[in-house]
Design a protein around this motif. Structure first.
Motif, PDB file in Angstrom:
ATOM      1  N   ILE A   1      -9.397   9.400  -6.425  1.00 29.19           N
ATOM      2  CA  ILE A   1      -8.661   8.283  -6.761  1.00 29.19           C
ATOM      3  C   ILE A   1      -9.217   6.863  -6.159  1.00 29.19           C
ATOM      4  N   VAL A   2      -9.387   5.963  -6.902  1.00 35.31           N
ATOM      5  CA  VAL A   2      -9.982   4.666  -6.626  1.00 35.31           C
ATOM      6  C   VAL A   2      -8.764   3.583  -6.177  1.00 35.31           C
ATOM      7  N   THR A   3      -8.870   3.036  -5.032  1.00 31.88           N
ATOM      8  CA  THR A   3      -8.106   1.920  -4.543  1.00 31.88           C
ATOM      9  C   THR A   3      -8.730   0.988  -3.967  1.00 31.88           C
ATOM     10  N   ASN A   4      -8.104  -0.034  -3.120  1.00 32.60           N
ATOM     11  CA  ASN A   4      -8.641  -1.269  -2.522  1.00 32.60           C
ATOM     12  C   ASN A   4      -8.829  -0.624  -1.013  1.00 32.60           C
ATOM     13  N   ASN A   5      -9.739  -1.128  -0.195  1.00 30.69           N
ATOM     14  CA  ASN A   5      -9.909  -0.742   1.002  1.00 30.69           C
ATOM     15  C   ASN A   5      -8.794  -1.230   1.762  1.00 30.69           C
ATOM     16  N   HIS A   6      -8.108  -2.407   1.802  1.00 34.72           N
ATOM     17  CA  HIS A   6      -7.343  -3.175   2.273  1.00 34.72           C
ATOM     18  C   HIS A   6      -6.081  -2.407   2.328  1.00 34.72           C
ATOM     19  N   VAL A   7      -5.753  -1.776   1.236  1.00 34.76           N
ATOM     20  CA  VAL A   7      -4.590  -0.688   1.076  1.00 34.76           C
ATOM     21  C   VAL A   7      -4.346   0.232   2.025  1.00 34.76           C
ATOM     22  N   ILE A   8      -5.571   1.074   2.248  1.00 30.42           N
ATOM     23  CA  ILE A   8      -5.565   2.084   3.267  1.00 30.42           C
ATOM     24  C   ILE A   8      -6.222   1.851   4.441  1.00 30.42           C
TER      25      ILE A   8
ATOM     26  N   VAL B   1      -1.489   5.692 -10.289  1.00 29.61           N
ATOM     27  CA  VAL B   1      -0.569   6.185  -9.142  1.00 29.61           C
ATOM     28  C   VAL B   1      -0.138   5.007  -8.147  1.00 29.61           C
ATOM     29  N   ASN B   2       0.914   5.566  -7.243  1.00 30.94           N
ATOM     30  CA  ASN B   2       1.377   4.634  -6.429  1.00 30.94           C
ATOM     31  C   ASN B   2       0.965   5.056  -4.839  1.00 30.94           C
ATOM     32  N   ILE B   3       0.668   4.231  -4.029  1.00 29.68           N
ATOM     33  CA  ILE B   3       0.075   4.577  -2.810  1.00 29.68           C
ATOM     34  C   ILE B   3       0.909   4.166  -1.566  1.00 29.68           C
ATOM     35  N   GLN B   4       1.354   5.104  -1.041  1.00 28.73           N
ATOM     36  CA  GLN B   4       2.159   4.716   0.349  1.00 28.73           C
ATOM     37  C   GLN B   4       1.346   5.052   1.637  1.00 28.73           C
ATOM     38  N   THR B   5       1.239   4.282   2.825  1.00 32.39           N
ATOM     39  CA  THR B   5       0.655   4.292   3.717  1.00 32.39           C
ATOM     40  C   THR B   5       1.433   4.330   4.954  1.00 32.39           C
ATOM     41  N   VAL B   6       1.109   4.953   6.152  1.00 29.38           N
ATOM     42  CA  VAL B   6       1.832   4.603   7.572  1.00 29.38           C
ATOM     43  C   VAL B   6       0.659   4.332   8.563  1.00 29.38           C
ATOM     44  N   LYS B   7       0.840   3.321   9.196  1.00 29.78           N
ATOM     45  CA  LYS B   7      -0.008   2.888  10.044  1.00 29.78           C
ATOM     46  C   LYS B   7       0.588   2.788  11.725  1.00 29.78           C
ATOM     47  N   THR B   8       0.120   3.132  12.579  1.00 30.44           N
ATOM     48  CA  THR B   8       0.409   2.751  14.100  1.00 30.44           C
ATOM     49  C   THR B   8       0.026   1.653  14.478  1.00 30.44           C
ATOM     50  N   ILE B   9       0.906   0.923  14.938  1.00 29.34           N
ATOM     51  CA  ILE B   9       0.728  -0.374  15.405  1.00 29.34           C
ATOM     52  C   ILE B   9       0.827  -0.481  16.995  1.00 29.34           C
ATOM     53  N   GLU B  10      -0.003  -1.129  17.806  1.00 30.74           N
ATOM     54  CA  GLU B  10       0.111  -1.139  19.305  1.00 30.74           C
ATOM     55  C   GLU B  10       1.106  -2.405  19.419  1.00 30.74           C
TER      56      GLU B  10
ATOM     57  N   LYS C   1       4.472   2.443  20.868  1.00 30.80           N
ATOM     58  CA  LYS C   1       3.866   2.035  19.506  1.00 30.80           C
ATOM     59  C   LYS C   1       4.796   2.229  18.351  1.00 30.80           C
ATOM     60  N   ARG C   2       4.626   1.442  17.395  1.00 26.18           N
ATOM     61  CA  ARG C   2       5.509   1.638  16.142  1.00 26.18           C
ATOM     62  C   ARG C   2       4.682   1.926  14.896  1.00 26.18           C
ATOM     63  N   LYS C   3       5.654   2.185  13.943  1.00 28.07           N
ATOM     64  CA  LYS C   3       5.013   2.515  12.652  1.00 28.07           C
ATOM     65  C   LYS C   3       5.298   1.388  11.641  1.00 28.07           C
ATOM     66  N   GLU C   4       4.388   0.964  10.878  1.00 32.68           N
ATOM     67  CA  GLU C   4       4.515   0.325   9.851  1.00 32.68           C
ATOM     68  C   GLU C   4       4.013   0.800   8.470  1.00 32.68           C
ATOM     69  N   LYS C   5       4.751   0.688   7.608  1.00 30.93           N
ATOM     70  CA  LYS C   5       4.469   1.268   6.085  1.00 30.93           C
ATOM     71  C   LYS C   5       4.144   0.159   5.162  1.00 30.93           C
ATOM     72  N   SER C   6       3.405   0.545   4.344  1.00 36.80           N
ATOM     73  CA  SER C   6       2.959  -0.472   3.051  1.00 36.80           C
ATOM     74  C   SER C   6       2.730   0.084   1.747  1.00 36.80           C
ATOM     75  N   LEU C   7       2.556  -0.543   0.965  1.00 36.12           N
ATOM     76  CA  LEU C   7       2.550   0.011  -0.566  1.00 36.12           C
ATOM     77  C   LEU C   7       1.138  -0.448  -1.297  1.00 36.12           C
ATOM     78  N   GLY C   8       0.509   0.326  -2.262  1.00 34.10           N
ATOM     79  CA  GLY C   8      -0.422  -0.116  -3.043  1.00 34.10           C
ATOM     80  C   GLY C   8      -0.548   0.818  -4.346  1.00 34.10           C
ATOM     81  N   SER C   9      -1.419   0.675  -5.077  1.00 30.53           N
ATOM     82  CA  SER C   9      -1.657   1.325  -6.191  1.00 30.53           C
ATOM     83  C   SER C   9      -3.104   1.820  -6.442  1.00 30.53           C
TER      84      SER C   9
ATOM     85  N   PRO D   1       1.751  -8.478  -5.085  1.00 33.99           N
ATOM     86  CA  PRO D   1       1.736  -7.640  -3.762  1.00 33.99           C
ATOM     87  C   PRO D   1       2.228  -6.050  -4.138  1.00 33.99           C
ATOM     88  N   GLY D   2       1.315  -5.191  -3.900  1.00 31.80           N
ATOM     89  CA  GLY D   2       1.657  -3.858  -4.283  1.00 31.80           C
ATOM     90  C   GLY D   2       0.683  -3.254  -5.693  1.00 31.80           C
TER      91      GLY D   2
END
Length: 472
Positions: A111-118, A49-58, A93-101, A216-217
């Motif tokens: 589903i298993v992934t890396n901790n740093h992904v989520i 699977v492809n994993i997409q995350t959204v994170k709030t950055i102060e 605050k701003r939103k930051e998006k990132s990708l992983g697997s 990366p990804g």
């Protein structure tokens, strides 16, 4: 002549019958270069699977931090007081998006992934091979091994199976599938270049090195053997090198994932000793024939090793009939053991071999109270690091100073409301001297919720102050 022809005919039939079996047996021990990885990729892709995350950055990013950081030795109030009126207000605050697997391990959506992904994500979205999208729930994480378990509600999932990393020899063909740079379902192939690599990411480093292209990804995606089994979880690369990627071995990941599934956190065995490798000097001093084994430099009072009678100066050479050659061997062995399990420790004391039985406790940094730590911050919002000579020199402290130095303070935390700042040294907790992270965690865990916690800090060579908190 007819008799000879019959014999020849029988020999040919036997050869034809036994040849496939022989070839099959040989193929298990010697894997030649595959003609194609197409069939393996076709069968494995639905489980990736492809994993997409959204994170709030102060705060406002690099430009804001450049102007509103702490340029005057941490005295940000004067700086902001002068410049803030020109900028009206602090940035929002701003939103930051990132990708992983990641990869599916069960039909019910785990589903298993890396901790740093989520890590720190406000939203985690999973995209399957057929482009179907699902919101995922984080079940549990283990930052120490960089593993995480998430779950989606979906039907007709096609999970991947785990294989044995220990039975995968160096030189074996492997396939990596993931989403490098957001390019979903990318398949690359290579070999296992090395095993047991230590890359400095944590105490349980035991990585598989591969030259299968990882970018990366790819993080969190599977590393597969030619049977389509997961023998590693892709997690790291060396950016300055080519063809050098690292994966968490499946044998290590299995135990972590089982615990995350059952209890949502990971507990590890604990003896309660400070250790170091046996050097040539130590071997000569203690009359040990080889520079193998683990020297006990400190025994923590009241912990399992202390209760079992292990002493400073003992040299551990075996655990449960398994040879211990180095500190890393002992760390991995005890950490992979269950809390409450009894292990037989063979050691050398005063030149004589001795065996003691140790009932393992739970590693302090894994206790329930420490699960309140977020991204390395403690209960109050301090990120601490054990003092060493390099840090002491950087901040102008004596080399022999003991304690924990503040390397960061979490925004909005109780710690941020105190006078403590980056570079201050934590010396005592409720009048208990603090030299190591273990000391700090041990004394903190002994304090009941709602009770007073007093921390004694040192700043520079003269200033000493106390900050008080209520334990949450």
């Amino acid at each position: 002549m007819k008799q000879i022809n019959k014999i020849f005919f029988v020999i040919m039939v036997i050869s034809l019958i036994t040849a496939p079996a022989f070839a099959k047996k040989k193929s298990k021990t010697t894997q030649m270069v595959p003609i194609s990885f197409a069939e393996l990729a076709r069968e494995a892709k639905p489980g990736v699977v492809n994993i997409q995350t959204v994170k709030t950055i102060e705060g406002g990013g690099r430009v804001y931090k450049h102007f509103f950081g702490q340029p005057f030795d941490g005295n940000k109030d004067q700086f902001n007081e002068f410049f803030a009126p020109f900028f009206n207000q602090r940035p929002q605050k701003r939103k930051e998006k990132s990708l992983g697997s990641g990869f599916i391990i069960s039909k019910d959506g785990y589903i298993v992934t890396n901790n740093h992904v989520i890590k720190g994500a406000d939203q985690v979205k999973v995209i399957l091979h057929d482009k179907a999208e699902y919101d995922a729930k984080v079940i549990g994480t283990d930052p120490t091994t960089d593993l995480a378990l998430i779950k989606i509600k979906a039907k007709n999932l096609m999970p991947l199976k785990f294989g044995s990393s220990s039975e995968t020899p160096v030189g074996s063909w492997v396939v990596a599938i993931g989403s490098p740079f957001g390019l979903e379902q990318t398949v690359t192939a290579g070999i296992v270049s090395a095993k047991g690599r230590i890359i400095g990411s944590g105490p349980y480093d035991d990585f598989i090195q591969t030259d299968a292209s990882i970018n990366p990804g790819n993080s969190g995606g599977p590393l597969l053997n030619l049977d389509g089994e997961v023998i590693g979880i892709n997690t790291a690369i060396i950016r300055s090198g080519q063809g050098i990627g690292f994966a968490i071995p499946s044998d290590l990941a299995n135990g972590v994932i089982d615990q995350l599934t059952e209890q949502k956190y990971v507990s590890r065995g604990w003896m309660g000793v400070a250790i170091q490798n046996v050097t040539e000097q130590l071997a000569n001093y203690y009359g040990i024939k080889e520079t193998k084994g683990v020297y006990i430099a400190k025994v923590y009072e009241g912990d399992p090793a202390d209760k079992a009678g292990i002493k400073v100066g003992d040299v551990i050479i075996m655990i449960n009939d398994k040879t211990i050659d180095s500190s890393r061997d002992l760390t991995l062995m005890i950490a992979s053991s269950s809390v409450g399990e009894s292990v037989h420790v063979k050691l050398i004391r005063d030149g004589k071999k001795k065996t003691v039985k140790v009932k393992l406790g739970e590693r302090p940094d894994q206790t329930s109270e420490m699960t309140n730590m977020k991204d390395g911050f403690d209960l109050f919002g301090f990120r601490l690091k054990q003092m060493d000579s390099d840090i002491a020199q950087k901040f102008g402290y004596p080399e022999a100073i003991k304690g924990l130095v503040i390397i960061d303070i979490e925004s909005g935390s109780p710690a941020s409301k105190t006078d403590a700042r980056h570079g201050d040294v934590l010396m005592e907790l409720n009048r208990h001297k603090i030299s190591t992270i273990e000391d700090y965690q041990r004394y903190l865990n002994q304090i009941k919720k709602g009770s007073l916690v007093q921390l004694l800090f040192r700043r520079g060579n003269n200033n000493v102050f106390v900050e008080s908190f209520e334990k949450p």
